[in-house]
Scaffold this motif. Structure first.
Motif, PDB file in Angstrom:
ATOM      1  N   GLY A 164      48.534  77.936  92.436  1.00 21.36           N
ATOM      2  CA  GLY A 164      49.541  78.651  91.675  1.00 21.36           C
ATOM      3  C   GLY A 164      49.684  80.075  92.168  1.00 21.36           C
ATOM      4  N   SER A 165      50.746  80.717  91.743  1.00 19.93           N
ATOM      5  CA  SER A 165      51.063  82.058  92.246  1.00 19.93           C
ATOM      6  C   SER A 165      50.550  83.173  91.339  1.00 19.93           C
ATOM      7  CB  SER A 165      52.588  82.204  92.397  1.00 19.93           C
ATOM      8  OG  SER A 165      53.238  81.939  91.168  1.00 19.93           O
ATOM      9  N   GLY A 166      49.785  82.810  90.294  1.00 23.75           N
ATOM     10  CA  GLY A 166      49.324  83.817  89.343  1.00 23.75           C
ATOM     11  C   GLY A 166      47.818  83.942  89.273  1.00 23.75           C
ATOM     12  N   PRO A 167      47.192  84.674  90.198  1.00 20.74           N
ATOM     13  CA  PRO A 167      45.741  84.866  90.135  1.00 20.74           C
ATOM     14  C   PRO A 167      45.330  85.598  88.864  1.00 20.74           C
ATOM     15  CG  PRO A 167      46.703  86.347  91.750  1.00 20.74           C
ATOM     16  CD  PRO A 167      47.791  85.422  91.328  1.00 20.74           C
ATOM     17  N   MET A 182      49.285  68.136  82.307  1.00 16.22           N
ATOM     18  CA  MET A 182      50.045  67.904  83.540  1.00 16.22           C
ATOM     19  C   MET A 182      51.170  66.923  83.246  1.00 16.22           C
ATOM     20  SD  MET A 182      48.779  66.779  87.375  1.00 16.22           S
ATOM     21  CE  MET A 182      48.265  65.107  86.956  1.00 16.22           C
ATOM     22  N   SER A 183      52.369  67.297  83.694  1.00 18.98           N
ATOM     23  CA  SER A 183      53.556  66.483  83.443  1.00 18.98           C
ATOM     24  C   SER A 183      54.199  66.045  84.749  1.00 18.98           C
ATOM     25  CB  SER A 183      54.582  67.274  82.631  1.00 18.98           C
ATOM     26  OG  SER A 183      54.047  67.682  81.395  1.00 18.98           O
ATOM     27  N   ARG A 184      54.735  64.835  84.743  1.00 17.82           N
ATOM     28  CA  ARG A 184      55.619  64.361  85.802  1.00 17.82           C
ATOM     29  C   ARG A 184      57.032  64.440  85.239  1.00 17.82           C
ATOM     30  NH1 ARG A 184      54.385  59.196  86.069  1.00 17.82           N
ATOM     31  NH2 ARG A 184      52.977  59.158  87.871  1.00 17.82           N
ATOM     32  N   PHE A 242      55.620  67.450  89.727  1.00 14.10           N
ATOM     33  CA  PHE A 242      54.505  67.651  88.797  1.00 14.10           C
ATOM     34  C   PHE A 242      54.382  69.131  88.444  1.00 14.10           C
ATOM     35  CE2 PHE A 242      53.347  63.613  90.696  1.00 14.10           C
ATOM     36  CZ  PHE A 242      52.809  62.911  89.638  1.00 14.10           C
ATOM     37  N   ARG A 243      53.974  69.353  87.210  1.00 14.60           N
ATOM     38  CA  ARG A 243      53.690  70.718  86.751  1.00 14.60           C
ATOM     39  C   ARG A 243      52.471  70.657  85.853  1.00 14.60           C
ATOM     40  NH1 ARG A 243      55.482  73.835  82.179  1.00 14.60           N
ATOM     41  NH2 ARG A 243      55.536  76.085  82.639  1.00 14.60           N
ATOM     42  N   ASP A 251      50.596  78.285  85.178  1.00 14.68           N
ATOM     43  CA  ASP A 251      50.973  76.960  85.646  1.00 14.68           C
ATOM     44  C   ASP A 251      51.063  76.909  87.159  1.00 14.68           C
ATOM     45  OD1 ASP A 251      53.307  78.313  86.201  1.00 14.68           O
ATOM     46  OD2 ASP A 251      54.517  77.262  84.724  1.00 14.68           O
ATOM     47  N   VAL A 252      51.231  75.673  87.661  1.00 10.55           N
ATOM     48  CA  VAL A 252      51.393  75.402  89.086  1.00 10.55           C
ATOM     49  C   VAL A 252      52.232  74.141  89.191  1.00 10.55           C
ATOM     50  CG1 VAL A 252      49.190  74.143  89.169  1.00 10.55           C
ATOM     51  CG2 VAL A 252      50.205  75.011  91.282  1.00 10.55           C
ATOM     52  N   ALA A 253      53.110  74.094  90.196  1.00 12.57           N
ATOM     53  CA  ALA A 253      54.035  72.966  90.297  1.00 12.57           C
ATOM     54  C   ALA A 253      54.156  72.511  91.741  1.00 12.57           C
ATOM     55  CB  ALA A 253      55.406  73.350  89.749  1.00 12.57           C
ATOM     56  N   ALA A 254      54.573  71.236  91.903  1.00 10.95           N
ATOM     57  CA  ALA A 254      54.798  70.694  93.238  1.00 10.95           C
ATOM     58  C   ALA A 254      55.845  69.590  93.172  1.00 10.95           C
ATOM     59  CB  ALA A 254      53.506  70.135  93.833  1.00 10.95           C
ATOM     60  N   LEU A 255      56.722  69.563  94.177  1.00 10.38           N
ATOM     61  CA  LEU A 255      57.716  68.516  94.343  1.00 10.38           C
ATOM     62  C   LEU A 255      57.379  67.747  95.615  1.00 10.38           C
ATOM     63  CD1 LEU A 255      60.491  67.115  93.883  1.00 10.38           C
ATOM     64  CD2 LEU A 255      61.504  68.963  95.249  1.00 10.38           C
TER      65      LEU A 255
END
Length: 261
Positions: A164-167, A182-184, A242-243, A251-255
């Motif tokens: 994720g982008s928020g350390p 976690m959601s799809r 996914f998120r 949070d963190v997300a990926a497509l």
């Protein structure tokens, strides 16, 4: 039965992009050290080919995941520079064979962890920050038919990972109490807490740090440590988005894109 045969079977699966039968039949029963030797051979080959180590991953920390895979103890593997997937860019799923995804807490180290006694306090003191992460686990073993020897030899079933982008500084965070969802797309597919990761992600990283030290490759400043799944892993197919949200970390997300692997 040799570690060379086990290594070559896994290497063939990677090169041919076709999962192979389990390798546990090629190693002495229960010989985890032999499986780590197979892993070390793979790591040496990757480094010789130009890859670099950027961190470690802990596997099988979550009791639900261990039950999913029929394994009864944690393990670890290495994170390489070409496993990093920047958040915000699509992930090509054809880079994997049998991908599944899980949400984790990632630690980024500010100091080496080489002390004689390593516990949660030492891990906390050595941590620069933590961040929400997604790990795309993968297995070169056909149908994920793995035991502990199979997954250890296969670099702890590693694949790819997204940070994720928020350390977030560790100060004041109770990682064991963190909740994860976690959601799809809009469907919740996995939930858990920090306590599901060996009781506390700090304990998981302490286990890894002591184990890595004892095996001659201690955790070093700047390394990323994926501390283990907070909830059940979920299969991935092209088009999935996914998120994961982890309380206190964001949070963190990926497509995922690409043809079916």
């Amino acid at each position: 039965m040799t570690t060379t045969e086990a290594y070559l079977r896994l290497a063939s699966a990677r090169a041919g992009r076709r999962p192979c039968p389990p390798i546990r039949d090629l190693l002495p029963v229960g010989d985890v050290d032999a499986a780590y030797r197979v892993q070390s051979t793979w790591l040496s080959e990757r480094i010789a080919a130009g890859s670099s180590v950027v961190g470690r991953k802990i596997g099988l920390t979550n009791p639900v995941v261990r039950e999913q895979l029929g394994v009864d103890q944690p393990d670890f593997g290495f994170l390489l520079d070409d496993m990093v997937c920047p958040e915000g860019l699509p992930v090509d799923i054809t880079r994997t064979l049998q991908p599944k995804i899980e949400a984790e807490i990632a630690f980024v180290l500010a100091h080496d962890l080489t002390e004689d006694e390593i516990g949660p306090a030492e891990v906390a003191a050595a941590t620069d920050h933590v961040v929400a992460a997604l790990e795309v686990v993968d297995s070169r073993i056909e149908g994920w038919d793995i035991g502990i020897l199979d997954t250890v030899a296969d670099n702890a079933s590693s694949g790819l990972f997204v940070l994720g982008s928020g350390p977030v500084p560790l100060d004041g965070l109770d990682l064991a109490a963190c909740t994860m969802t976690m959601s799809r797309d809009d469907e919740v597919v996995s939930t858990g807490t920090g306590a599901d990761c060996l009781g506390d992600p700090l304990l998981a990283v302490a286990w890894l740090a002591a184990t890595a030290r004892d095996r001659g490759r201690p955790l070093r400043r700047g390394e990323v440590v994926l501390s283990g799944a907070l909830g059940p892993m979920v299969p991935v197919i092209p088009g999935d988005r996914f998120r994961a949200e982890i309380s206190g970390l964001g949070d963190v997300a990926a497509l995922f894109t690409g043809g079916r692997s």
